[in-house]
Write a protein that holds these residues in place. Structure first.
Motif, PDB file in Angstrom:
ATOM      1  N   ARG A   1       0.927  -1.253   0.129  1.00 11.71           N
ATOM      2  CA  ARG A   1       0.020  -0.158  -0.153  1.00 11.71           C
ATOM      3  C   ARG A   1       1.040   1.101   0.048  1.00 11.71           C
ATOM      4  O   ARG A   1       1.731   1.387   0.653  1.00 11.71           O
ATOM      5  N   GLY A   2       0.611   2.155  -0.888  1.00 13.26           N
ATOM      6  CA  GLY A   2       1.375   3.625  -0.738  1.00 13.26           C
ATOM      7  C   GLY A   2       2.575   3.248  -1.945  1.00 13.26           C
ATOM      8  O   GLY A   2       3.113   4.443  -2.022  1.00 13.26           O
ATOM      9  N   GLN A   3       2.817   2.158  -2.306  1.00 15.85           N
ATOM     10  CA  GLN A   3       4.124   2.010  -3.320  1.00 15.85           C
ATOM     11  C   GLN A   3       3.631   2.554  -4.611  1.00 15.85           C
ATOM     12  O   GLN A   3       2.449   1.966  -4.878  1.00 15.85           O
ATOM     13  N   SER A   4       4.418   2.942  -5.551  1.00 16.47           N
ATOM     14  CA  SER A   4       4.245   3.343  -6.892  1.00 16.47           C
ATOM     15  C   SER A   4       5.097   2.048  -7.559  1.00 16.47           C
ATOM     16  O   SER A   4       6.120   1.478  -7.160  1.00 16.47           O
ATOM     17  N   GLY A   5       4.715   1.935  -8.715  1.00 17.65           N
ATOM     18  CA  GLY A   5       5.264   1.038  -9.594  1.00 17.65           C
ATOM     19  C   GLY A   5       4.369   0.161 -10.262  1.00 17.65           C
ATOM     20  O   GLY A   5       3.325  -0.146  -9.948  1.00 17.65           O
ATOM     21  N   PRO A   6       4.906  -0.531 -11.302  1.00 21.19           N
ATOM     22  CA  PRO A   6       4.096  -1.403 -12.104  1.00 21.19           C
ATOM     23  C   PRO A   6       4.032  -2.882 -11.760  1.00 21.19           C
ATOM     24  O   PRO A   6       4.574  -3.111 -10.613  1.00 21.19           O
ATOM     25  N   ILE A   7       2.766  -3.293 -12.062  1.00 23.68           N
ATOM     26  CA  ILE A   7       2.497  -5.132 -11.781  1.00 23.68           C
ATOM     27  C   ILE A   7       2.729  -5.740 -13.186  1.00 23.68           C
ATOM     28  O   ILE A   7       2.525  -5.127 -13.987  1.00 23.68           O
ATOM     29  N   LEU A   8       3.480  -6.753 -12.855  1.00 22.87           N
ATOM     30  CA  LEU A   8       3.690  -7.662 -14.122  1.00 22.87           C
ATOM     31  C   LEU A   8       2.929  -9.011 -13.880  1.00 22.87           C
ATOM     32  O   LEU A   8       3.030  -9.679 -12.714  1.00 22.87           O
ATOM     33  N   GLU A   9       2.052  -9.324 -14.763  1.00 24.44           N
ATOM     34  CA  GLU A   9       1.519 -10.744 -14.915  1.00 24.44           C
ATOM     35  C   GLU A   9       1.816 -11.560 -16.078  1.00 24.44           C
ATOM     36  O   GLU A   9       1.848 -11.366 -17.187  1.00 24.44           O
ATOM     37  N   LEU A  10       2.421 -12.813 -15.894  1.00 24.57           N
ATOM     38  CA  LEU A  10       2.814 -13.742 -16.690  1.00 24.57           C
ATOM     39  C   LEU A  10       2.018 -14.890 -16.791  1.00 24.57           C
ATOM     40  O   LEU A  10       2.081 -15.434 -15.828  1.00 24.57           O
ATOM     41  N   GLY A  11       1.331 -14.888 -17.933  1.00 18.59           N
ATOM     42  CA  GLY A  11       0.124 -15.981 -18.088  1.00 18.59           C
ATOM     43  C   GLY A  11      -1.089 -15.441 -17.771  1.00 18.59           C
ATOM     44  O   GLY A  11      -1.480 -15.609 -16.808  1.00 18.59           O
ATOM     45  N   LEU A  12      -1.543 -14.742 -19.056  1.00 25.28           N
ATOM     46  CA  LEU A  12      -3.000 -14.298 -18.708  1.00 25.28           C
ATOM     47  C   LEU A  12      -3.922 -15.191 -18.753  1.00 25.28           C
ATOM     48  O   LEU A  12      -5.010 -15.128 -17.915  1.00 25.28           O
ATOM     49  N   GLY A  13      -4.001 -16.262 -19.675  1.00 24.08           N
ATOM     50  CA  GLY A  13      -4.828 -17.309 -19.516  1.00 24.08           C
ATOM     51  C   GLY A  13      -6.262 -16.885 -19.944  1.00 24.08           C
ATOM     52  O   GLY A  13      -6.406 -15.818 -20.826  1.00 24.08           O
ATOM     53  N   ASN A  14      -7.001 -16.967 -18.952  1.00 28.47           N
ATOM     54  CA  ASN A  14      -8.608 -16.579 -19.133  1.00 28.47           C
ATOM     55  C   ASN A  14      -8.791 -15.181 -18.535  1.00 28.47           C
ATOM     56  O   ASN A  14      -9.811 -14.577 -18.853  1.00 28.47           O
ATOM     57  N   GLY A  15      -7.819 -14.852 -17.829  1.00 25.49           N
ATOM     58  CA  GLY A  15      -7.833 -13.275 -17.436  1.00 25.49           C
ATOM     59  C   GLY A  15      -8.226 -13.084 -16.043  1.00 25.49           C
ATOM     60  O   GLY A  15      -8.485 -12.034 -15.524  1.00 25.49           O
TER      61      GLY A  15
END
Length: 163
Positions: free
Chosen positions: A26-40
């Motif tokens: 909480r309160g941190q900035s930065g991107p998120i990475l998702e490896l493997g979208l699948g059905n979403g």
């Protein structure tokens, strides 16, 4: 254990790990990475937990529910072994979470893929960032992190980049 039971436990572990990281971040900035979208489904949960963060999604091709397809500028299609290192080289701010659901059913190939990707994951993660993965990772820069209550050891893996 049936394959259905194994799937349910894996999904519960994913959710618990993502929710735990969201609480720590909480309160941190930065991107998120998702490896493997699948059905979403996991991507959709990440959008809810990390609203306002850019979420970059990596997969070989799109097969997700239409409501769970990221905008084109956040979608990286192709082999993880090329798309993830290419992302690392682009100079994005450090990620606060990489969620890697990369298991293929071929245990040896899945472990090998995680080993191949681990150096790029370390480059991408911010100091204090987390890796939640269905595969164990042996990387000196990643410290194993306690799993949330209810997640059995080995079901999912949680690491934090401390330096």
């Amino acid at each position: 254990m049936s394959r259905l039971d194994a799937f349910i436990r894996r999904m519960q572990a994913q959710r618990a790990c993502i929710d735990a990281v969201a609480g720590h971040s909480r309160g941190q900035s930065g991107p998120i990475l998702e490896l493997g979208l699948g059905n979403g489904r996991t991507y959709d949960h990440l959008r809810a937990c990390f609203a306002g963060h850019p979420i970059y999604v990596f997969d070989r091709h799109v097969a997700a529910h239409p409501d769970c397809i990221p905008p084109p500028q956040f979608l990286r299609l192709g082999d993880f072994r090329s798309t993830v290192p290419a992302f690392a080289a682009e100079g994005h701010p450090g990620a606060i979470l990489i969620h890697a659901d990369i298991g293929s059913g071929d245990d040896a190939a899945s472990r090998h893929l995680a080993s191949d990707l681990a150096p790029a994951w370390v480059r991408i993660l911010a100091i204090g960032g987390f890796l939640a993965s269905d595969q164990a990772v042996d990387q000196v820069a990643l410290t194993p992190w306690p799993l949330p209550d209810g997640v059995d050891a080995g079901r999912y893996h949680l690491y934090r980049r401390l330096h």
